[in-house]
Design an enzyme around this catalytic site. Structure first.
Site, PDB file in Angstrom:
ATOM      1  N   GLY B  16      24.971  16.193 -95.987  1.00 45.50           N
ATOM      2  CA  GLY B  16      23.739  15.349 -96.725  1.00 45.50           C
ATOM      3  C   GLY B  16      24.069  14.431 -97.654  1.00 45.50           C
ATOM      4  O   GLY B  16      23.511  14.136 -98.557  1.00 45.50           O
ATOM      5  N   LYS B 158      15.789  28.684 -99.488  1.00 46.37           N
ATOM      6  CA  LYS B 158      16.920  28.227-100.529  1.00 46.37           C
ATOM      7  C   LYS B 158      17.498  29.652-101.067  1.00 46.37           C
ATOM      8  O   LYS B 158      18.847  29.342-100.871  1.00 46.37           O
ATOM      9  CB  LYS B 158      16.383  27.320-101.495  1.00 46.37           C
ATOM     10  CG  LYS B 158      15.947  25.952-101.252  1.00 46.37           C
ATOM     11  CD  LYS B 158      17.024  25.074-100.714  1.00 46.37           C
ATOM     12  CE  LYS B 158      17.969  24.582-101.789  1.00 46.37           C
ATOM     13  NZ  LYS B 158      18.660  23.512-100.929  1.00 46.37           N
TER      14      LYS B 158
END
Lengths: 479, 376
Positions: B16, B158
Site C-alpha cells: 500500500g 481490521k
C-alpha cells in the site's frame, strides 16, 4: 463590608452561600495555641498577619511540626522582598544587603530602618530581631534549608537590581522571564518542598522531580505577573517579556492602549498559555503531599491561580483595572481545595474548560490553548480514570444499568420522533383547515368541487366549459 | 527531512506504499541510504517517489500467487502492511477480501520467504463500540470490539487482520510481528479527514456546532504515524538481536500500539483551525456560530434522514455524524512512548498547516481543470 458588596452578594445568592458555608463549616486541620507561644513568636504571627493577606490563614493552620518554620521562612523572604521592592534605597546599599541577608539570620538583634516611610512592610524590618530570635530556635535541618534558599534568592535579587537593562527596558526573553520567576517563586517552592519532606509530610519522591515544585512556583508567579499588568504598568514595571509581546504589538505601551486591544488580548493569551502548561505538573505535585494541612496550604493558591487565569483570559478589563476573583468564588475554591486531590482536579478541569470555552479561533494561539486545556483533562484522567477497560464494548463490559439507561434513551428519542411527526401533521392540518376556511369565506364553492369529483371529473375544466357546467347545475339559463 | 532511522532496515516491502499513509512511510525510508524499498500496490502510478533504491510492483494482495511471486523475487527482511480500502459504505466483500484475505496472503508469503519483521497498520477504532460511545484516555488494555458487538464491518475486518498478524508472531521463530493503531490520520494526501472538513466549509456548514464542544479528540499527523511504523520495524529487528526474550513490560513483538499526536484537542477546535487555514471567515467568529445541542442535532439529522429517504438519497448530515462530532475519542500512548521510544515529531498545528496547504493546492488544480474543460 461595604454596601456595594452587600448588594453584589444579594444579587448572587450562590456566592453568598459559599461565603456563609466557609465561615460556618470550615474547621482548621490544626490550630495554633497562642498560650504556649513565646512573646517573640507572638510578634512573628502579628507580622505574618500584617504582611500577608492570603497566606497567613493557611500558614496558621499548618501541622505543628512545620507551623513555625514556615511562618519564619515566610517572614524572612518578606523581609528580603521589602528591601528589593523599595526603589528609594540606593543601589550601593541595597545590593550588599540582599547578598548578605543570609548572614543577618545569625546576627541576633539585627534591625533595619532604611526603608522609605511609606513602604508598607517597613515595620517588619524595624523589628526584625524577633524573627531572628525565633529562627535561632528552629531545628538545625530547617535552618539549613531556609539559609540556603535565602542566600540564593538574595543573590538573584541583587543581580536583577543591578541589571539596568532589566530595570529600564523590562524583561527580554522568555528564558529571562522564567529565570526571574524562578528567583522569586521557584526557589520558594524548592524551600517549602524540602521542609515538607524533612518534616515527613510529603513523599520524598518530590525531591527527585525538581521540575514539579518549580512549576508550582512558576504557575503562581506567572499568574501574578499576568494579572498585575495594569498595576505594574502604572508603577513603570515591565514583567511581560519582550519575546512574547513583540509578537503582538510594536511597543510595550501599546498593550495598555485601547486602540490595540485585540492585539493585547492575543498577547495575554500567549502569556496565559505559558502558565497553563504548568498545570499538569502542579496536579502531579499535589499528589505527592501526605498531610492534609500541607495539602490545603499548597492547593488553595493553585486553585486560586487557575481561577485567576480563567477570569483574565480574553478579558479586556485586564488592561484597564485589577481583575480579581470574587469573594464568594474564593470561598468556594477554599472549600474545594481543602478536601482531596480528586476535588482539586475537578477545580482544575472546570477552569480548563472555562478557558477553552472562551478561546477564540482568530487568536494565534487558539489551538495551542486547546491542547494545553486538553492536556490538563487527560492528565486528570490518568490519575482518576472515568473509564475502565472494556467500557467501549457494549455487551462485553457495559454494566446492566448503563445498558438499561441506553435503552431508555433510545426509546425516548423514538418517542421524540413520533411526537415531532404528530406536531408536523397537526400543524399541516390546521393550516389546511385555515386556508379552506378563508377560501370559503371568500366565496369558494366547495359543494361544486365535490360534485365534480363525485362524477369522476378530476381535471380542471376550461373556463367556458366550466361556466356552462355551472349553469347546467343550477338548472336555469340566464340571458 | 533528515534520516529518521539509525542504521539499515535491509530490504523493506511497503504494501500500500502508494496510498495516503504508505507513501509517507516510503518517503521517510527513502532518506536512509542503506535501506532498499519495494512498494506493492494495486496501482503504482500515483504518489511515486523517484529513487534508485525504490522499486514499484503492481500487486493485488488478494491473489496469493502474485504475492508469492513478488516475495520470491524481493525476499524482504521487513514487511510494512498499510493497504486497506477507503472506509466507505457497506462494501463488505471488498473490505473482507483486502483486509482479511490479503493480510493472510502476506503473512503466508512472509512466513515462506523468511521475513523477519512484519508491521501491520491496524486502527484505533479496534476498541470502538457503537458511534457515540465515548473513548476516554483508553490504552491497550481495552479489548478489541468485533463481530456482533462491532457495528462497523470495516472495523471488524481490521480487527480480524490484526489478530491474525499478532498470532503469527514467532511462527516461525524468526518472524516477529506487531500492530500500529493510529487515531484520526490527517495530512498531505489525505482523502478523508481534511477534505471532509473543507467540503463542510465550502457548503457553509461550518457555522453550525453540534454539542457543547467539551469532547476531546485525537487527530494524528500522517508523518507521525509513518514514523511510528519505522520505530516499530526497528524495535522488532532489535528484538532479534537480544540473546534472551524481552521482559513482558518491554516487549514489542506480538503487541499492538495506539499512536496519536499526544495532543487531544476539543473536536470543534480542530475543525475551526482547519477552517481558519481554509480562509473561512464565519467559522472563526464565535459570534456567528450556531450551537445546537446534541439532542436537537440528532432530531434534525433524524428528520433529514427521513426526508432524504423518501427521495431515495442520503443526507450530508446523519445521526451517526452528529454522534461522532459529540463523542470523546482519545487515547493514552504511554505504551508506545515507553516501548517504541515514540514521540510525535510534528506538532498537530504544523500538521494541519502542511495538510491544508496540500489540500488547497489540489482544490485549486481541480478547479482550474474544470474551468479549462468549460472553456474548451
Amino acid at each position: 463590608m461595604k454596601s456595594s458588596e452587600i448588594l453584589y452578594l444579594l444579587a448572587r445568592p450562590q456566592e453568598l452561600r459559599s461565603i456563609i458555608q466557609w465561615k460556618l463549616w470550615h474547621q482548621p486541620v490544626h490550630e495554633r495555641d497562642p498560650t504556649k507561644e513565646s512573646p517573640e513568636l507572638h510578634k512573628c504571627f502579628f507580622y505574618l498577619d500584617m504582611t500577608s493577606r492570603s497566606f497567613s490563614a493557611v500558614i496558621k493552620e499548618l501541622h505543628p511540626e512545620l507551623l513555625v518554620p514556615i511562618c519564619i521562612f515566610y517572614l524572612i523572604l518578606r523581609g528580603l522582598d521589602t528591601i528589593e521592592d523599595d526603589m528609594t534605597i540606593p543601589l550601593e546599599e541595597k545590593v550588599p544587603l540582599l547578598e548578605n541577608f543570609v548572614n543577618i539570620l545569625d546576627q541576633p538583634g539585627w534591625t533595619y530602618s532604611g526603608n522609605h516611610e511609606r513602604e508598607k512592610d517597613r515595620d517588619l524590618l524595624v523589628e526584625f530581631h524577633y524573627v531572628i530570635t525565633e529562627f535561632g530556635k528552629l531545628k538545625p535541618a530547617y535552618r539549613d534549608i531556609i539559609r540556603d534558599i535565602t542566600e540564593r534568592m538574595g543573590a538573584g535579587m541583587a543581580r536583577y537590581a543591578q541589571d539596568k537593562e532589566h530595570v529600564v527596558a523590562g524583561i527580554q526573553t522568555i528564558k529571562d522571564y522564567e529565570q526571574y520567576c524562578h528567583y522569586v517563586a521557584g526557589l520558594v517552592g524548592e524551600g517549602l518542598t524540602r521542609l515538607f519532606v524533612e518534616g515527613k509530610l510529603a513523599n520524598e519522591m518530590l525531591m527527585e522531580r525538581p521540575d514539579l515544585h518549580e512549576s508550582m512556583g512558576q504557575l503562581l508567579q506567572q499568574v501574578n505577573i499576568i494579572r498585575d499588568i495594569h498595576e505594574d504598568f502604572v508603577d513603570h514595571r515591565k514583567f511581560w517579556p519582550r519575546e512574547i509581546w513583540s509578537k503582538h504589538v510594536d511597543k510595550f505601551e501599546d498593550l495598555l492602549d485601547p486602540a490595540h486591544r485585540a492585539a493585547a488580548l492575543n498577547c495575554s493569551s500567549d502569556m496565559i498559555l505559558n502558565a497553563l502548561r504548568r498545570a499538569p505538573d502542579c496536579i502531579y505535585y499535589l499528589a505527592g503531599i501526605r498531610d492534609q494541612s500541607v495539602f490545603n496550604f499548597c492547593a488553595i493558591p493553585q486553585s486560586m491561580a487557575m481561577a485567576t487565569l480563567s477570569v483574565c483570559f480574553r478579558n479586556p478589563a485586564l488592561f484597564e483595572r485589577n481583575v480579581k476573583i470574587s469573594k464568594g468564588e474564593a470561598c468556594q475554591l477554599m472549600m474545594e481545595s481543602t478536601q482531596n486531590l480528586e476535588t482539586v482536579c475537578g477545580v482544575f478541569r472546570r477552569f480548563a474548560r472555562k478557558i477553552h470555552q472562551k478561546n477564540d479561533p482568530r487568536d494565534p494561539n487558539f489551538l495551542q490553548i486547546s491542547i494545553a486545556c486538553g492536556k490538563i483533562e487527560q492528565f486528570i484522567e490518568g490519575i482518576f480514570p472515568s473509564q475502565v477497560p472494556g467500557a467501549t464494548a457494549v455487551g462485553q463490559g457495559a454494566t446492566p444499568e448503563a445498558l438499561e439507561k441506553k435503552k431508555a434513551e433510545e426509546a425516548e428519542s423514538r418517542w421524540d420522533m413520533v411526537y415531532m411527526m404528530l406536531a408536523v401533521l397537526a400543524t399541516l392540518a390546521t393550516v389546511t383547515l385555515l386556508m379552506l376556511g378563508v377560501a370559503w369565506l371568500a366565496g369558494a364553492r366547495f359543494d361544486l368541487a365535490f360534485e365534480q369529483i363525485k362524477q369522476g371529473n378530476f381535471k380542471i375544466p376550461a373556463p367556458a366549459e366550466a361556466a356552462k357546467q355551472v349553469q347546467e347545475a343550477r338548472g336555469h339559463g340566464e340571458l | 527531512m533528515a534520516d529518521l532511522l539509525q542504521g539499515s532496515l535491509g530490504h523493506v516491502v511497503v504494501v500500500g506504499g502508494c496510498g495516503f499513509l504508505g507513501h509517507h512511510i516510503v518517503q521517510q525510508l527513502s532518506h536512509n541510504v542503506e535501506t532498499r524499498v519495494s512498494v506493492l500496490d494495486l496501482f503504482t502510478n500515483r504518489n511515486r517517489i523517484d529513487s534508485p533504491r525504490i522499486s514499484y510492483y503492481d500487486c493485488d494482495i488478494t491473489n496469493l500467487e502474485t504475492v508469492r511471486e513478488i516475495f520470491a523475487k524481493t525476499k524482504p527482511d521487513v514487511v510494512i502492511h498499510t493497504a486497506s480500502p477507503v472506509f466507505s459504505g457497506p462494501q463488505n466483500e471488498l473490505m473482507y477480501r483486502v483486509n482479511v484475505v490479503g493480510t493472510d496472503n502476506l503473512l503466508k508469503a512472509a512466513q515462506e520467504y523468511g521475513t523477519r519483521a512484519f508491521v501491520y497498520t491496524s486502527s484505533a477504532s479496534a476498541i470502538m463500540g457503537p458511534v457515540g460511545t465515548d473513548i476516554i484516555n483508553a490504552d491497550e488494555r481495552w479489548p478489541v470490539v468485533y463481530g456482533d458487538a462491532q457495528p462497523e464491518y470495516y472495523t471488524t475486518t481490521k480487527v480480524l487482520a490484526e489478530k491474525a498478524v499478532l498470532a503469527a508472531n514467532r511462527t516461525p521463530a524468526t518472524l516477529l510481528t506487531c500492530a500500529i493503531r493510529p487515531a484520526g490520520i490527517f495530512g498531505e494526501g489525505d482523502v478523508q479527514a481534511l477534505p471532509g472538513m473543507l467540503t463542510a466549509s465550502r457548503k457553509g456548514q461550518s457555522k453550525f456546532q453540534l454539542g457543547p464542544n467539551n469532547n476531546l479528540f485525537d487527530f494524528t499527523y500522517v508523518g507521525n504515524v509513518a514514523y511510528a511504523h519505522l520505530l516499530a520495524a526497528v524495535a522488532l529487528m532489535h528484538t532479534h538481536k537480544l540473546s534472551v526474550a524481552p521482559l513482558d513490560s518491554e516487549r514489542v513483538d506480538g503487541e499492538a500500539f495506539f499512536i496519536t499526536n499526544d495532543q487531544p484537542v476539543y473536536f470543534w477546535d480542530f475543525a475551526r483551525t482547519v477552517w481558519r487555514e481554509a480562509g473561512d471567515k464565519v467559522a472563526v467568529d464565535p459570534s456567528k456560530i450556531w450551537i445546537l445541542s446534541t439532542s436537537l442535532g440528532l432530531l434534525i439529522a433524524g428528520i433529514m434522514e427521513w426526508i432524504f429517504w423518501i427521495f431515495g438519497k442520503t443526507p450530508n448530515l446523519d445521526r451517526s455524524k452528529v454522534r461522532f462530532s459529540a463523542m470523546s475519542r482519545y487515547y493514552s500512548i504511554d505504551k508506545a512512548k515507553k516501548r517504541l521510544g515514540y514521540e510525535p515529531i510534528v506538532d498537530i498545528e504544523e500538521g494541519i498547516k502542511r495538510g491544508m496547504k496540500d489540500l488547497l493546492r489540489r482544490e485549486a488544480e481541480a478547479n482550474a481543470q474544470k474551468t479549462d474543460k468549460k472553456g474548451q
